[in-house]
Design a protein around this motif. Sequence first.
Motif, PDB file in Angstrom:
ATOM      1  N   UNK A   1       0.817  -1.213   0.000  1.00 14.22           N
ATOM      2  CA  UNK A   1       0.000   0.000   0.000  1.00 14.22           C
ATOM      3  C   UNK A   1       0.847   1.258   0.000  1.00 14.22           C
ATOM      4  N   UNK A   2       1.928   1.239   0.770  1.00 18.49           N
ATOM      5  CA  UNK A   2       2.836   2.394   0.793  1.00 18.49           C
ATOM      6  C   UNK A   2       3.504   2.564  -0.561  1.00 18.49           C
ATOM      7  N   UNK A   3       3.901   1.466  -1.170  1.00 16.46           N
ATOM      8  CA  UNK A   3       4.509   1.540  -2.498  1.00 16.46           C
ATOM      9  C   UNK A   3       3.547   2.222  -3.479  1.00 16.46           C
ATOM     10  N   UNK A   4       2.283   1.840  -3.424  1.00 12.76           N
ATOM     11  CA  UNK A   4       1.278   2.449  -4.294  1.00 12.76           C
ATOM     12  C   UNK A   4       1.109   3.933  -3.976  1.00 12.76           C
ATOM     13  N   UNK A   5       1.114   4.269  -2.686  1.00 12.57           N
ATOM     14  CA  UNK A   5       0.983   5.670  -2.281  1.00 12.57           C
ATOM     15  C   UNK A   5       2.129   6.511  -2.837  1.00 12.57           C
ATOM     16  N   UNK A   6       3.328   5.973  -2.797  1.00 13.07           N
ATOM     17  CA  UNK A   6       4.493   6.698  -3.325  1.00 13.07           C
ATOM     18  C   UNK A   6       4.340   6.862  -4.838  1.00 13.07           C
ATOM     19  N   UNK A   7       3.946   5.768  -5.513  1.00 16.93           N
ATOM     20  CA  UNK A   7       3.757   5.847  -6.969  1.00 16.93           C
ATOM     21  C   UNK A   7       2.711   6.898  -7.347  1.00 16.93           C
ATOM     22  N   UNK A   8       1.684   7.031  -6.515  1.00 20.52           N
ATOM     23  CA  UNK A   8       0.603   7.982  -6.786  1.00 20.52           C
ATOM     24  C   UNK A   8       0.898   9.366  -6.224  1.00 20.52           C
ATOM     25  N   UNK A   9       2.108   9.548  -5.691  1.00 22.37           N
ATOM     26  CA  UNK A   9       2.550  10.829  -5.165  1.00 22.37           C
ATOM     27  C   UNK A   9       1.627  11.360  -4.067  1.00 22.37           C
TER      28      UNK A   9
END
Length: 86
Positions: free
Chosen positions: A23-31
């Motif tokens: 989930x954090x990885x996705x959050x980073x990708x989505x800025x």
Amino acid sequence: MAEQDVRKDIINRLRTIKGHIQGIEKMVEENKQCDDILVQIAAIKSSIEKVGMIIVEDHAKSCLFKEQVSPEEAEKVIKSIIKFMK
């Protein structure tokens, strides 16, 4: 808690942590906002600490509460606990 139950609990907690990391990885990708990401990281850190404490407790019980514990075995367990606590 029985050894098998402890193992199952640890695996479930680790799978949850893995999901949070994804989930954090996705959050980073989505800025996403840094504050939101840091809150999730703090939750993961807390979860990792809890897993570690469960493992330490189970290890200590299984090693230190035996009838015949050598001083060397006890010292090894204590060093592992101290290393984790740092």
